[in-house]
Design a protein around this motif. Structure first.
Motif: not given
Lengths: 142, 304
Positions: B23-27, B116-125, B127-131, B263-265
């Motif tokens: 959660s902390l990383v995602e936020d 949740a995808t949180r409608g981000r333009l970016g950042g999902l990759c 957050a998911a990568g960190a998880a 590189d993507l992350e």
């Protein structure tokens, strides 16, 4: 939503052998529409399963729905299961077909709010918002 | 939970600490750096990251549930990141993937996390990568990333995986048509789920044709048939996953994919970390909304 920097995550659970989950789903959808991330457990869960899921999902509040009459046993059992998993800080809210005379007992057992049929959805959503706010404050205070 | 408790808990595989860390990383919490810096890189390298994608209703979560059971029978600790879309209107989300996996709820070696995808333009990759990294570091292997395969951001997430399965089911023909240009190309394993339903054989034949075409081009796409609700075909699917993982690790494909994902992350994190400052600069120049937006953007970047 714009006023809140972090998304609130909540878990909606159906404890016990009650298969009627229209209310739980309507509430989960209302929470979604109010900007919450609502995790739903599905029906017929044990108190411990709900507590374990709440911990893994790192939610700020748990909502329970029961229409079978077993709320006096099941709701406090979830509160207890959360405590046992070191997550007693997560507030538990309840709702369903619950006689007025049981409300005091549930509050006594640590259920922060209890809602019965006819309660406007907006009122329940607001209670989740408040419960999450308090939980978040408690966290950042540590 | 304070910083020390959290980092100590992460080391000790405490379920609450793992969940908090994600959660902390995602936020975007300030603690994110300390959390991600404390991870066990060798475990992350050794873990298998398995991507599961496909259209809604194809059976991804049910299949994931069966795969969890399969790996648990071998006492492997397993992690799942189940990604569902956020509402574009409210920003909220209904996360229902774990319903299919609740029989593992009391197993402390199965960690399921809804995201949740949180409608981000970016950042999902990012957050998911960190998880994935947090779960892999806590001893989970495989870590399964489950996501609906539509849209570019989901495509990017699936490229974080070492091996990717595309789950399909008969009767969803239109979706398959829509995906032909995208997911069929990146999937390593084409899973025909609900293989006991009408139309499964036709779908399997189509997928065999896709796989043949891929192999002709030097790829290694495989086709598997499953009935996830009954646990049929799961052992074969797991064997195929393992064979591909081994092949990719030996042939250098694994390293190539990890480098690409890395590189993507990094790119995603860079944009994510830059975002607040950019938003601030844009807001500051808010009164002057004249001139070309691209030129304005270039001007702002020169100030940073």
């Amino acid at each position: 939503m714009a006023g809140r920097s972090r998304k609130y995550r909540v878990l909606i659970g159906k404890p016990g052998l009650d298969g009627h989950d229209r209310g739980a789903k309507i509430l989960a959808r209302a929470l979604r529409d109010a900007g919450f991330e609502a995790v739903y457990t599905g029906i017929r869960r044990t108190a411990d399963e709900i507590a374990a899921a709440a911990v893994q999902e790192d939610v700020s509040a748990v909502g329970l729905s029961s229409l079978s009459g077993a709320h006096l046993r099941l709701f406090p059992a979830v509160v207890e299961a959360l405590k046992q998993r070191g997550a007693g800080d997560i507030p538990v809210l309840g709702g369903g077909v619950i006689p007025d005379e049981d409300l005091a007992a549930l509050k006594q057992a640590g259920i922060v709010e209890v809602y019965t049929p006819g309660t406007p959805l907006a009122q329940v959503v607001e209670a989740f918002e408040n419960a999450c706010d308090r939980h978040q404050k408690g966290r950042s205070g540590k | 939970m304070n910083r020390e408790d959290l980092l100590q808990g992460l080391k000790g595989r405490d379920p609450r600490a793992i969940a908090r860390a994600i959660s902390l990383v995602e936020d975007g919490d300030p603690l994110a750096d300390a959390i991600l810096g404390s991870l066990d890189e060798s475990r992350i390298e050794q873990a298998l990251v398995l991507g599961m994608t496909g259209p809604p209703g194809a059976g991804k979560s049910t299949l994931t549930d069966q795969i969890i059971a399969g790996y648990r029978a071998r006492s492997q600790r397993i992690g799942v990141i189940a990604i569902d879309p956020s509402s574009a209107i409210s920003g909220g989300a209904f996360l229902g993937d774990r319903i299919r996996m609740m029989r593992h709820a009391l197993d402390s070696d199965v960690i399921v996390r809804s995201m949740a995808t949180r409608g981000r333009l970016g950042g999902l990759c990012a957050a998911a990568g960190a998880a994935v990294r947090i779960l892999a570091s806590s001893g989970c292997s495989p870590v399964i990333i489950e996501t609906v395969g539509v849209g570019q951001s989901e495509m990017d997430i699936i490229r974080l995986a070492d091996v990717t399965t595309l789950v399909l089911a008969p009767g969803l023909g239109d979706d398959i048509q829509a995906m032909k240009a995208g997911l069929l190309e990146v999937a390593d394993i084409l899973v025909v789920n609900k293989a006991d339903c009408v139309g499964a054989e036709t779908l399997a034949m189509d997928m065999e044709a896709v796989a043949r075409e891929s192999r002709d081009k030097g790829g290694s796409t495989e086709v598997c048939m499953t009935v996830a609700s009954e646990g049929r075909g799961i052992a074969e699917l797991m064997q195929t996953v393992e064979a591909l993982e081994k092949q990719y690790r030996q042939g250098g494909e694994h390293a190539r994919r990890r480098q690409h994902a890395y590189d993507l992350e990094v790119l995603d994190w860079a944009l994510e970390l830059l975002r607040p400052e950019l938003l601030e600069k844009i807001a500051k120049s808010g009164s002057n909304r004249t001139g070309d937006p691209r030129l304005k953007a270039a001007g702002i970047l020169r100030q940073i």
